[in-house]
Design a protein around this motif. Structure first.
Motif, short mmCIF file in Angstrom:
data_model
loop_
_atom_site.label_atom_id
_atom_site.label_comp_id
_atom_site.label_asym_id
_atom_site.label_seq_id
_atom_site.Cartn_x
_atom_site.Cartn_y
_atom_site.Cartn_z
N ASP A 2 -13.56 -43.95 -13.84
CA ASP A 2 -12.54 -44.17 -12.86
C ASP A 2 -12.25 -43.07 -11.82
OD1 ASP A 2 -12.96 -46.85 -13.61
OD2 ASP A 2 -10.82 -46.82 -14.48
N ASP A 3 -11.94 -41.91 -12.72
CA ASP A 3 -11.47 -40.91 -11.97
C ASP A 3 -12.38 -40.40 -10.63
OD1 ASP A 3 -8.92 -38.92 -11.77
OD2 ASP A 3 -10.72 -37.28 -12.32
N GLU A 4 -13.72 -40.16 -11.21
CA GLU A 4 -14.77 -39.75 -10.26
C GLU A 4 -14.87 -40.64 -9.11
OE1 GLU A 4 -18.06 -37.36 -12.94
OE2 GLU A 4 -17.53 -39.67 -13.55
N VAL A 5 -14.75 -41.89 -9.26
CA VAL A 5 -14.84 -42.89 -8.35
C VAL A 5 -13.84 -42.77 -7.31
CG1 VAL A 5 -14.50 -45.31 -7.87
CG2 VAL A 5 -16.28 -44.56 -9.90
N ILE A 6 -12.53 -42.58 -7.67
CA ILE A 6 -11.38 -42.43 -6.58
C ILE A 6 -11.47 -41.06 -5.99
CG2 ILE A 6 -8.79 -41.90 -6.75
CD1 ILE A 6 -9.57 -44.91 -7.19
N ASN A 7 -12.05 -39.92 -6.58
CA ASN A 7 -12.16 -38.92 -5.95
C ASN A 7 -13.19 -38.99 -4.78
OD1 ASN A 7 -10.29 -37.43 -7.54
ND2 ASN A 7 -11.85 -36.54 -9.10
N THR A 8 -14.46 -39.87 -5.17
CA THR A 8 -15.41 -39.98 -4.22
C THR A 8 -14.96 -40.97 -3.06
OG1 THR A 8 -16.97 -39.74 -5.83
CG2 THR A 8 -17.79 -40.85 -4.02
N PHE A 9 -14.14 -41.87 -3.40
CA PHE A 9 -13.35 -42.95 -2.24
C PHE A 9 -12.76 -42.06 -1.16
CE2 PHE A 9 -10.23 -45.62 -0.69
CZ PHE A 9 -10.69 -46.85 -0.47
N PHE A 10 -11.97 -41.08 -1.76
CA PHE A 10 -11.25 -40.23 -0.87
C PHE A 10 -12.21 -39.42 0.04
CE2 PHE A 10 -7.38 -41.40 -3.31
CZ PHE A 10 -6.57 -42.01 -2.36
N ARG A 11 -13.12 -38.76 -0.93
CA ARG A 11 -13.91 -37.81 -0.16
C ARG A 11 -14.71 -38.37 1.00
NH1 ARG A 11 -18.20 -33.87 -3.60
NH2 ARG A 11 -19.02 -32.88 -2.09
N MET A 12 -15.42 -39.59 0.77
CA MET A 12 -16.33 -40.11 1.56
C MET A 12 -15.39 -40.53 2.96
SD MET A 12 -19.21 -40.15 0.84
CE MET A 12 -20.02 -41.11 2.12
N ALA A 13 -14.16 -40.84 2.66
CA ALA A 13 -13.43 -41.43 3.86
C ALA A 13 -13.19 -39.93 4.77
CB ALA A 13 -12.19 -41.73 3.21
N LYS A 14 -12.45 -39.07 4.04
CA LYS A 14 -12.12 -37.59 5.05
C LYS A 14 -13.26 -37.09 5.30
CE LYS A 14 -7.81 -36.97 2.10
NZ LYS A 14 -7.14 -36.35 1.33
N VAL A 44 -5.71 -48.90 -4.11
CA VAL A 44 -6.15 -47.50 -4.09
C VAL A 44 -4.95 -46.65 -3.60
CG1 VAL A 44 -7.36 -45.41 -3.36
CG2 VAL A 44 -8.60 -47.48 -3.92
N LEU A 45 -4.36 -47.00 -2.39
CA LEU A 45 -3.24 -46.21 -2.14
C LEU A 45 -1.99 -46.58 -2.85
CD1 LEU A 45 -3.64 -46.55 1.80
CD2 LEU A 45 -4.16 -44.50 0.45
N GLU A 46 -1.84 -47.67 -3.33
CA GLU A 46 -0.61 -48.01 -4.44
C GLU A 46 -0.92 -47.12 -5.79
OE1 GLU A 46 1.24 -51.61 -6.80
OE2 GLU A 46 -0.37 -52.24 -5.28
N LYS A 47 -2.12 -47.07 -6.07
CA LYS A 47 -2.18 -46.37 -7.47
C LYS A 47 -2.39 -45.02 -7.57
CE LYS A 47 -1.80 -50.10 -9.82
NZ LYS A 47 -0.82 -50.75 -10.83
N TYR A 48 -2.95 -44.48 -6.37
CA TYR A 48 -3.49 -43.09 -6.19
C TYR A 48 -3.32 -42.56 -4.86
CZ TYR A 48 -6.38 -45.02 -10.09
OH TYR A 48 -7.11 -45.54 -11.17
#
Length: 416
Positions: free
Chosen positions: A349-361, A406-410
């Motif tokens: 999950d942690d790697e997923v969230i990091n990638t979620f933000f990385r792909m957006a930015k 994602v924004l609520e949790k992370y």
């Protein structure tokens, strides 16, 4: 269970006449439903070569869905990784935001041809439900979507979209946010199956992934194959006639993975990677990595690989991605794994969230949490491989549905 080499050409041999992919698959639904499934198999066998059916399907894919979806070189990510080059098949740019509409349109057309007036299905993250509701509205069919009670809360925007499109949404399972996965995709599948059993005379079960009894896994693969066919042609055009070295997709049921993999399954020089959700840890109940931790069993009408308790019942599973919270895999994915054709990887999950933000930015793409599993692994793989190699990843869905969660949790990671 001893593995056996795949027969080639692959698509000509699997499934067999009984709906098996090697030792997996078959039809283990109640006998009362067998005539309906046999009729569905017969109908598709006649329609798959019918020029009018094919022409209508292609026209709807072009005008409603917006196909072909593009192939996108992730230039910024590839430059930063300084390893293998990463390309994404942009299924997130389909109408409704994911690959799911590929088979939903196909099921709707089938329903019309076999004189069914209603589509019934389960959904996890809601992408399949939205796609099915869209197809039903387009073709003038009723639609009933079953969704885990937790996911109804977590994916509220998709629930609203389904209802806006005219679908009836049925909440299944526990309402409280339990760690054991209750109220998620398995509960939705159980609920949808019960509803279909009661309405089989007038309804078609438009299953949400390549799971269940024959012919459902086969039909989903057939309708999703457009992803791989397009991607292969686009990649050859972009690379000057060279195939990718690696093809990557996230896996639960297997619809997006099979849509991509089957176009390359006979190419022995192309490595296929199935990426599973490791959740928060490898401890029981904290992941949904079926190929990594499961064993042979029967789930939702098919023999496959299942994460099971000691009494052989499906065990609790979890993932940050609602669409991957499933204690099994489709029988064809199980077969390809058993035969050694696909490599299995896991992402937390942690790697997923990091990638979620990385792909957006970094790329300007908000990806679905499900797709972020595949992208996270593709980035890890790229770091290990030389710059001469190329990785093709199926970006199966957009993450609009996940933004609020994602924004609520992370949200504290926004500034990183």
């Amino acid at each position: 269970m001893a593995s056996t080499p795949l027969k080639r050409p692959y698509l000509d041999h699997y499934p067999d006449a009984s709906g098996y992919y090697g030792p997996f698959g078959g039809n283990h639904y109640p006998p009362s439903l067998r005539p309906h499934l046999d009729a569905l198999t017969e109908a598709y066998n006649s329609l798959r070569h019918d020029p009018n059916f094919i022409s209508t399907l292609h026209e709807v894919r072009k005008t409603l869905q917006g196909r072909p979806t593009p192939l996108h070189y992730l230039a910024n990510t590839s430059a930063q990784v300084k390893g293998a080059q990463i390309y994404a098949k942009r299924e997130d740019l389909n109408h409704t935001g994911a690959h799911k509409i590929n088979h939903c349109v196909g099921f709707a057309l089938l329903a019309l041809h076999i004189h069914k007036s209603k589509l019934i299905a389960e959904t996890g993250a809601g992408q399949h439900g939205v796609a099915l509701a869209t197809a039903a509205a387009y073709f003038g069919l009723e639609c009933e979507v079953h969704m885990g009670a937790i996911d109804v809360q977590k994916q509220a925007s998709n629930v609203g979209r389904m209802r806006l499109l005219g679908a009836k949404v049925v909440a299944a399972g526990a309402k409280e946010d339990r760690a054991d996965g209750a109220g998620n995709l398995k509960d939705a599948s159980d609920s949808a199956f019960q509803a279909y059993t009661a309405q089989a005379e007038t309804s078609l079960y438009a299953i949400g992934s390549a799971i269940g009894p024959h012919p459902f896994p086969w039909l989903v693969r057939e309708f999703q194959a457009t992803v791989g066919v397009e991607a292969r042609e686009q990649f050859l055009d972009m690379s000057g006639g060279v195939l990718p070295d690696h093809v990557v997709a996230c896996v639960a049921g297997g619809s997006n993975a099979l849509g991509m993999f089957t176009a390359f399954v006979d190419d022995e020089d192309v490595t296929l990677h199935a990426v599973e959700p490791l959740g928060t840890s490898s401890n029981a109940g904290q992941h949904a990595a079926t190929l990594s931790f499961g064993r042979p069993g029967t789930l939702h009408g098919a023999q496959s690989i299942v994460i099971q308790n000691e009494d052989d019942s499906p065990a609790p599973v979890r993932s940050i991605a609602s669409g991957l919270v499933y204690p099994g895999v489709g029988p064809e994915i199980a077969h390809l794994h058993h035969a050694g054709r696909i490599k299995v990887a896991t992402i937390t999950d942690d790697e997923v969230i990091n990638t979620f933000f990385r792909m957006a930015k970094q790329e300007g793409i908000i990806v679905a949490l499900e797709s972020a599993h595949a992208l996270a692994y593709a980035i890890k793989l790229a770091k290990e491989r030389p710059s001469t190699e190329k990785i093709l990843v199926n970006l199966s869905g957009r993450g609009d549905k996940d933004v609020d969660y994602v924004l609520e949790k992370y949200g504290d990671r926004l500034g990183r």
